[in-house]
Design a protein around this motif. Structure first.
Motif: not given
Length: 526
Positions: A207-236
């Motif tokens: 559980i500790f390892e999974l929590e550590k991965k969920s907090t550290q390995s998550k990084s921002f990418s285009i996959a997080d906003v590509k389905d929302d045009d408003k967010k895409m326009i805001f960022y790019t």
């Protein structure tokens, strides 16, 4: 206890290849009499002795271990008489008590030794602990956890003759179950209780390892906003469809980019690997660059968002800005369309001015104030009351950006920047250039057979004629499109920041890239 406290002084089964011989070793746990001098005795096969932590280095841990052994008159200072092993052993998954078949039941208080030995003799294949994939540290940790749980949850059984406090784990479990559930069916044996302890510890670690991965390995990418045009326009500034159009325009070279700081090494040794695998995909690198241009975020912020180092962000943005400029610069001449193409896409509002080839206006960007007074005077703008740099922007009647000049000092006049920008090389005879009153360049255009569309001047008169007022309103209504385009450029916050003096030489590239990105957006004029 900590996982590192797994070096408890107890006899543990391991394979024969890890057996060590040397100085005499004694087991310090309870009343165990295991001795390294008699390894050939029955029940001593594969026994290994785990050392105590040294008292002068870790006095608190050593004291806790000594207390956990529950040996009469045994303290941390007595450790010099007991086991010391220099090599960390590889331990099997099952723990055993040292066999003492002739020991009396009274010697261990209320512990049933016969039952304990029978449980210890069980093969590792059928034993529940053998099913747990745990290492030495976890196994010894569970043994110590067992001792702690006993001391906290049950009453200590005292042996009056020897003054030694020993507990019966089975009776402890039985009493605990009877009190809580009022049934005897939940009673566990020592081995079952130890197996549950080990399993609990293993699950907590996962559980500790999974929590550590969920907090550290998550990084921002285009996959997080590509389905929302408003967010895409805001960022790019672009929708995901427009982003993919840009990606296809850049071509296959995006897959083989060499970052600027590694380019020289790559050219010298093209057959060798260019280093470790990159964390970001080419699409995410382009996305990062567009976020930098659109929001003007610092490299440290981008590094945190995308889960890379600051130096990597610097390499990515520098490389992609140079690459974008090279790709867009190839179209600089094609961006200025002919009058035939303009007439084909001429909006209805320009029917009165069908020969208009370009609509021009200048815009300024704030810069740092230099220490050199001469340079400070050249950059200073009395209109902005600040040091600035100036760029000439031209658009077609349909609203597409067709011309972007280099960056000039802010004190330059509109007429002078018109001359230095070399836009006259693109003007043909018969063309019309729509400008504001500050661009009084009719004489320059007439030399090439072209003319300007400019609002009438008041001169020495007090009022304009009705025809001139109507003409002024029409021209102002058409010229407003170039100001709207400039507004789109300045929505990219990299252009709204104060430009450092050491980046003025490359700021022309940045403005040109932003202008080309604006052309990927929806047109201004419908």
């Amino acid at each position: 206890m900590e996982v590192s406290e797994a070096y408890n002084v107890s006899a543990v089964n391991i394979s024969e290849k890890h057996e060590r011989r040397g100085a005499t070793k004694h087991c310090a746990y309870g009343l165990c009499k295991s001795d390294s001098r008699y390894m050939d005795r029955q029940g001593m096969e594969g026994v290994f002795f785990i050392r105590f932590p040294q008292f002068h280095r870790e006095p608190e841990k050593c004291t806790r271990w000594a207390n956990a052994c529950r040996r009469e008159n045994f303290t941390a200072l007595s450790l010099q008489k007991f086991v010391r092993s220099r090599k960390r052993p590889l331990v099997r998954k099952n723990l055993t008590w040292s066999p003492e078949p002739k020991r009396k039941k009274s010697d261990l208080g209320n512990i049933d030794i016969a039952q304990t030995e029978a449980a210890s003799a069980t093969s590792t294949e059928d034993h529940p602990i053998a099913k747990l994939n745990l290492d030495t540290v976890q196994a010894a940790e569970a043994l110590l956890m067992l001792q702690n749980s006993e001391s906290e949850e049950v009453n200590i059984v005292s042996d009056g003759r020897k003054g030694l406090d020993i507990q019966d784990p089975n009776s402890m479990l039985k009493n605990s179950c009877d009190e809580e559930t009022q049934t005897s069916s939940c009673c566990l044996t020592l081995n079952e209780f130890l197996a549950l302890k080990l399993e609990n510890f293993d699950l907590k670690s996962k559980i500790f390892e999974l929590e550590k991965k969920s907090t550290q390995s998550k990084s921002f990418s285009i996959a997080d906003v590509k389905d929302d045009d408003k967010k895409m326009i805001f960022y790019t500034g672009l929708t995901y469809g427009q982003f993919m159009c840009l990606w296809k325009f850049l071509g296959p070279a995006t897959r083989n980019l060499s970052r600027i700081n590694n380019m020289r090494k790559f050219e010298l040794t093209p057959s060798k690997s260019r280093g470790p695998k990159r964390k970001l995909s080419p699409e995410d690198e382009l996305f990062l660059t567009l976020v930098r241009l659109r929001l003007g975020l610092l490299h440290t912020d981008l590094a945190y968002r995308f889960g890379v180092s600051v130096s990597t962000v610097n390499e990515i943005t520098s490389t992609w800005i140079q690459f974008l400029y090279l790709q867009f610069n190839r179209l600089r001449n094609a961006m200025f369309p002919s009058r035939k193409i303009i007439s084909k896409h001429l909006p209805k509002s320009f029917r009165k001015y069908k020969k208009v080839r370009v609509i021009l206006d200048a815009t300024k960007f704030f810069t740092q104030v230099p220490r050199n007074y001469e340079q400070q005077g050249n950059l200073y703008s009395s209109y902005k009351n600040h040091c600035t740099c100036k760029v000439l922007i031209g658009i077609t009647p349909s609203g597409a950006i067709s011309f972007v000049s280099d960056v000039y000092e802010g004190s330059i006049s509109d007429k002078e920047i018109f001359k230095k920008s070399k836009i006259m090389d693109k003007i043909n005879p018969g063309d019309l250039v729509m400008v504001d009153r500050g661009f009084n360049v009719r004489d320059i255009l007439l030399q090439k057979g072209a003319d300007i569309v400019i609002p009438p001047f008041l001169g020495n008169r007090t009022n304009l004629s009705p025809q001139e007022e109507a003409q002024t309103r029409v021209i102002a209504k058409l010229r407003i499109h170039v100001e709207r385009v400039i507004e789109r450029i300045k929505k990219y916050k990299i252009c709204k920041k104060i430009v450092p003096l050491n980046t003025l030489s490359t700021f022309s590239q940045t403005v040109f890239i932003v202008a080309c990105l604006v052309n990927f957006q929806k047109p201004i004029v419908k």
